[in-house]
Design an enzyme around this catalytic site. Structure first.
Site, mmCIF file in Angstrom:
data_model
loop_
_atom_site.group_PDB
_atom_site.id
_atom_site.type_symbol
_atom_site.label_atom_id
_atom_site.label_comp_id
_atom_site.label_asym_id
_atom_site.label_seq_id
_atom_site.Cartn_x
_atom_site.Cartn_y
_atom_site.Cartn_z
ATOM 1 N N CYS A 113 0.817 -1.228 0.000
ATOM 2 C CA CYS A 113 0.000 0.000 0.000
ATOM 3 C C CYS A 113 0.843 1.268 0.000
ATOM 4 C CB CYS A 113 -0.931 -0.002 1.209
ATOM 5 S SG CYS A 113 -1.875 -1.515 1.322
ATOM 6 N N HIS A 252 -3.320 6.710 2.813
ATOM 7 C CA HIS A 252 -3.725 5.404 2.301
ATOM 8 C C HIS A 252 -5.142 5.122 2.795
ATOM 9 C CE1 HIS A 252 -4.069 1.418 1.043
ATOM 10 N NE2 HIS A 252 -3.916 0.868 2.233
ATOM 11 N N ASN A 282 -10.176 -0.338 -0.279
ATOM 12 C CA ASN A 282 -8.718 -0.307 -0.201
ATOM 13 C C ASN A 282 -8.147 -0.873 -1.506
ATOM 14 O OD1 ASN A 282 -6.010 -0.817 0.312
ATOM 15 N ND2 ASN A 282 -6.353 -1.789 2.302
#
Ligand code: UT7
Length: 325
Positions: A113, A252, A282
């Site tokens: 990520c 993020h 996500n």
């Protein structure tokens, strides 16, 4: 060293949308649980014939157009991804062929990520030291291909997408500071166990669903907050800035509770946090990449604004970059 900045952004989100209501029909979950625990309402999913490089190429074309850079003039393509088209060659080489960017050096970055931030930092070095004039950095994922659609702990969290930026020397503003960190003692918290050299694919690994992403969500949650706060603080220190100087945070997008806790602990009062988690979930490396693109395209990030991009992911890895737009 040369001053390096972002001169164009782009994104691509696949057409198909999977809502929380759709997930209620697939696993034992509810819209209420997903919304309150994560902030996610829906996510985009790639079509069966869409691979990571296809998403990446579409985002890249938009970013190159925005930057007014011809693919033939590109010197470097970095794709940050944990869902490459194939284990090798690099997804960046597929993107190069799609774009016709014949001169570009191509490689992938595996920093989960935080991959888009790692990519920006690597590209900055290439440009600042005159190895390249420009670079295309892409965060692209087809996480649906490694999601266990029978595991309610993880399948409600992820989505597919790609975001890209073109980087080059800039006259003013640009990257003010960067900070990257890693902790290899916690690889067990978030990983994809099989399919690599540690555990090559066998009928047993398939049967045991080892080719899907595994996560100890609770543990990751706690470390995510502290890591992102630490990364943000260090990047601010390196830039000689205070929280009050930042206009936009691009975090993020793993969980809106992580983002709220992080922004609060960093003490951001004036800064605005850009969120696309509700509609995208996500998307690992593509989360910060698409959120940055959207914040720019929506006219939220304006010339002169100070932007903090801050992320955390499997590895563990984390990083932050501060850019004056
Ligand atoms: O992008 C890389 C970094 N990733 C992250 O940062 C993710 C970090 N982790 C998280 O965001 C959160 O830990 C999750 C969203 C994954 C989970 O939220 P949580 O508040 O930590 O829930 P939990 O794992 O502690 O589970 C609480 C309960 C459990 O039930 P019991 O054992 O208390 O009866 C789970 O079985 O919620 C249950 N649960 C669900 N219930 C309905 C877990 N998933 C679901 C679900 N629907 N989808």
């Amino acid at each position: 060293m040369k001053r390096v900045g972002i001169i164009g952004v782009g994104e691509y989100l696949p057409k198909r949308i999977l809502t929380n209501a759709d997930l209620e029909k697939m696993v034992d979950t509810s819209d209420e649980w997903i919304t309150t625990r994560t902030g996610i309402k829906e996510r985009h999913l790639a079509a069966k014939d869409e691979a990571t490089s296809d998403l990446a190429t579409k985002a890249a074309k938009e970013a190159l157009k925005d930057a007014r850079v011809n693919p033939k003039d590109l010197d470097l393509i970095i794709v940050a991804t944990i869902t490459p088209d194939m284990q090798f060659p690099a997804t960046a080489t597929f993107v190069q062929a799609n774009l016709g960017a014949k001169k570009a050096i191509c490689f992938d970055i595996s920093a989960a990520c935080a991959g888009f931030i790692y990519g920006i930092c690597v590209a900055q070095q290439f440009i600042a030291r005159d190895t390249c004039r420009n670079a295309l950095v892409i965060g692209a994922e087809v996480l649906s291909s490694i999601t266990d659609w029978k595991d309610r702990n993880t399948c409600v969290l992820f989505g597919d997408g790609a975001g890209a930026c073109v980087m080059a020397e800039v006259k003013s503003g640009g990257i003010l500071s960067t900070y990257l960190g890693s902790d290899g003692t916690k690889t067990d918290l978030l990983n994809l166990p099989a399919g690599g050299s540690r555990l090559p694919a066998t009928p047993k690994t398939l049967k045991e669903r080892m080719h899907y992403l595994k996560m100890q969500g609770n543990e990751v949650f706690k470390i995510a907050v502290t890591s992102m706060v630490g990364a943000g603080q260090e990047a601010l220190k390196r830039a000689g800035l205070k929280c009050g100087d930042v206009n936009w945070i691009i975090p993020h997008q793993a969980n809106s509770r992580i983002i709220n806790a992080m922004a609060k602990r960093l003490g951001f009062v004036n800064a605005q946090v850009y969120l696309n988690i509700a509609k995208c979930g996500n998307m690992s490396s593509a989360s910060t990449a698409t959120a940055l693109c959207e914040a720019v395209k929506e006219g939220k990030i304006k010339k002169g604004d100070i932007v903090l991009i801050d992320a955390f992911g499997a590895g563990l890895v984390w990083g932050a970059v501060i850019i004056k737009w």
